[in-house]
Write a protein that holds these residues in place. Structure first.
Motif, PDB file in Angstrom:
ATOM      1  N   ALA A   6      -9.861   1.381 -13.195  1.00 10.78           N
ATOM      2  CA  ALA A   6      -9.612   2.036 -13.807  1.00 10.78           C
ATOM      3  C   ALA A   6      -8.842   2.094 -14.730  1.00 10.78           C
ATOM      4  N   VAL A  16      -9.981   6.845 -18.157  1.00 14.86           N
ATOM      5  CA  VAL A  16     -11.512   6.290 -17.352  1.00 14.86           C
ATOM      6  C   VAL A  16     -11.665   8.112 -16.805  1.00 14.86           C
ATOM      7  N   GLY A  45     -13.307   7.044 -12.528  1.00 17.77           N
ATOM      8  CA  GLY A  45     -12.358   6.197 -12.754  1.00 17.77           C
ATOM      9  C   GLY A  45     -12.643   5.645 -11.034  1.00 17.77           C
ATOM     10  N   SER A  46     -12.265   4.724 -10.861  1.00 14.11           N
ATOM     11  CA  SER A  46     -12.108   3.769  -9.333  1.00 14.11           C
ATOM     12  C   SER A  46     -10.876   2.781  -9.384  1.00 14.11           C
ATOM     13  N   THR A 102     -16.553   1.444 -11.416  1.00 15.62           N
ATOM     14  CA  THR A 102     -15.668   1.106 -12.456  1.00 15.62           C
ATOM     15  C   THR A 102     -15.755  -0.813 -12.806  1.00 15.62           C
ATOM     16  N   GLY A 151     -15.112  -3.536 -15.305  1.00 12.47           N
ATOM     17  CA  GLY A 151     -14.119  -3.786 -17.089  1.00 12.47           C
ATOM     18  C   GLY A 151     -14.648  -5.467 -17.464  1.00 12.47           C
ATOM     19  N   THR A 171     -12.414  -0.826 -20.020  1.00  8.16           N
ATOM     20  CA  THR A 171     -12.837  -0.302 -18.652  1.00  8.16           C
ATOM     21  C   THR A 171     -14.018   0.660 -18.891  1.00  8.16           C
ATOM     22  N   TYR A 172     -15.052   1.430 -18.182  1.00  8.12           N
ATOM     23  CA  TYR A 172     -15.549   2.538 -17.574  1.00  8.12           C
ATOM     24  C   TYR A 172     -16.739   1.978 -16.594  1.00  8.12           C
ATOM     25  N   ASN A 173     -17.053   3.462 -16.602  1.00 11.67           N
ATOM     26  CA  ASN A 173     -18.050   2.988 -15.136  1.00 11.67           C
ATOM     27  C   ASN A 173     -19.663   3.262 -15.093  1.00 11.67           C
ATOM     28  N   ALA A 176     -16.692   5.210 -21.657  1.00 12.79           N
ATOM     29  CA  ALA A 176     -16.522   5.157 -20.731  1.00 12.79           C
ATOM     30  C   ALA A 176     -17.841   5.381 -20.160  1.00 12.79           C
ATOM     31  N   GLN A 177     -18.660   6.100 -20.728  1.00 11.67           N
ATOM     32  CA  GLN A 177     -19.404   7.198 -19.423  1.00 11.67           C
ATOM     33  C   GLN A 177     -21.058   6.769 -19.765  1.00 11.67           C
TER      34      GLN A 177
END
Length: 392
Positions: free
Chosen positions: A188, A192, A195-196, A278, A280, A285-287, A369-370
């Motif tokens: 992430a 984000v 993010g992970s 996460t 991308g 990048t986004y969840n 992102a969400q």
């Protein structure tokens, strides 16, 4: 939806279309090797956000090799400067490979491909008729390219494809941790929230499909399964990603129908919440919700004949709906509806699509992102999208 256009926009459109229509030739290096590519422009209109942009979208270069035994394909893409990448200084500041593989044909019905190739999952090659693709693309199931080996065999009416993929696509160049053609598990970006940082490894996938006739419909039904390891770089622990899909594709004269239902379940070992992972791609990048069901329905109609002094041909009309129904009770369902047409105009190929979305990261300015995680604005948004390409 009103589509106002300024004189400057009209002038720019005309100039770029003239450039795209200039003569170009594919290069046949040998009897087996062809080099080519495309130059594509895009037009985005969203009056609610005061967006009206027309500019250069993509330039990509292709190489294709075909013989009785050896086959291969490669494509490299360039983006930047024009919307939605206006934050970059130069065209080409964002670039990445779409595919790069070599293969061997044991016979006309049996082959193997090694390298960056398409993961054989669900409806192929895409989950419908649209150019923009479905929500399956952004949750990492549609049009996914990874690095590994794929085996393909045709046995009568049965098509069997199996693959082992060591890792996702190689990172390209850009401003984000997600710089790949496909939407893949990624690190992430700092912006984000929740993010992970996972990496997908050792993906095993199997797709089995059977051709059959259902009355007047020439059909295909199929089942796909995928499993992989999610290596978390913060906890040094491994989780899993599992997915399964059933699909149907049918053709009856000019009418086409495609249907698919899929389940994706990820169990990451994140240091924080494990309800999202996460992903991308395309410099962002986004969840994405860890668990959920994907539904896709596509209806298309091929219009026969040529029009406008034989300049317009290959007209297709289509409607595509996709929904990502997340398992977490508090997460809002993401939905995408696309009404569109594609056709050839002289040497150009054009797709025009009305995009309608809810909790969709790419439509109407909902949370990028969400939206595919907890959700975005939870309101229906819409915009117009057109892609004009000259392929050579």
């Amino acid at each position: 939806m009103p589509f106002p256009a300024s004189l400057r926009l009209k002038t720019s459109c005309a100039a770029l279309l003239c450039t795209l229509a200039a003569p170009a030739m594919a290069i046949q290096v040998t009897d087996n090797l062809d080099l080519g590519g495309a130059i594509r422009a895009r037009w985005d209109v969203d009056p609610d956000r005061d967006i009206q942009k027309f500019g250069l979208d993509t330039v990509f270069l292709n190489a294709k090799y075909t013989s009785d035994t050896w086959i291969g394909a490669a494509q490299y893409r360039f983006y930047g400067r024009s919307y939605p990448y206006q934050y970059t200084k130069n065209y080409g500041d964002i670039r990445f490979a779409q595919q790069a593989w070599v293969g061997y044909k044991f016979n006309p019905n049996q082959q193997v491909q090694v390298g960056l190739n398409q993961v054989p999952f669900g409806l192929q090659p895409l989950f419908g008729s649209t150019f923009y693709e479905t929500l399956g693309n952004v949750i990492g199931l549609e049009d996914v390219q990874q690095v590994g080996a794929k085996y393909i065999q045709q046995i009568g009416d049965w098509n069997i494809q199996g693959g082992y993929y060591l890792r996702p696509a190689w990172q390209g160049q850009g401003t984000s941790h997600g710089v790949t053609y496909s939407s893949v598990v990624s690190e992430a970006d700092s912006s984000v929230v929740d993010g992970s940082h996972n990496q997908e490894r050792n993906t095993v996938v199997l797709r089995v499909a059977k051709a059959l006739e259902l009355g007047a419909w020439k059909s295909e039904v199929g089942l796909s399964g995928l499993t992989s390891t999610l290596e978390n770089k913060d906890t040094d622990e491994n989780g899993r990603r599992n997915a399964i899909a059933v699909h149907y594709a049918g053709k009856n004269g000019p009418w086409g129908v495609q249907l698919q239902a899929a389940r994706q379940q990820m169990s990451p070992r994140n240091p924080g919440t494990s309800e999202v992972v996460t992903l991308g791609g395309y410099d962002g990048t986004y969840n994405v919700a860890s668990r959920g069901n994907l539904y896709v329905a596509d209806l298309s109609y091929d219009v026969a004949g040529k029009y406008l002094f034989d300049q317009i041909s290959g007209v297709k009309l289509y409607a595509n709906y996709s929904a990502f129904d997340k398992s977490a009770d508090e997460f809002k369902t993401s939905q995408r509806l696309i009404l569109g047409t594609s056709f050839s105009f002289s040497k150009l190929w054009i797709a025009t699509e009305w995009l309608i979305g809810k909790n969709d990261p790419y439509i109407g300015g909902s949370s990028y992102a969400q939206s595919l995680g907890a959700g975005g604005s939870d309101q229906w948004e819409n915009q117009l999208y057109m892609n004009v390409g000259y392929y050579f």
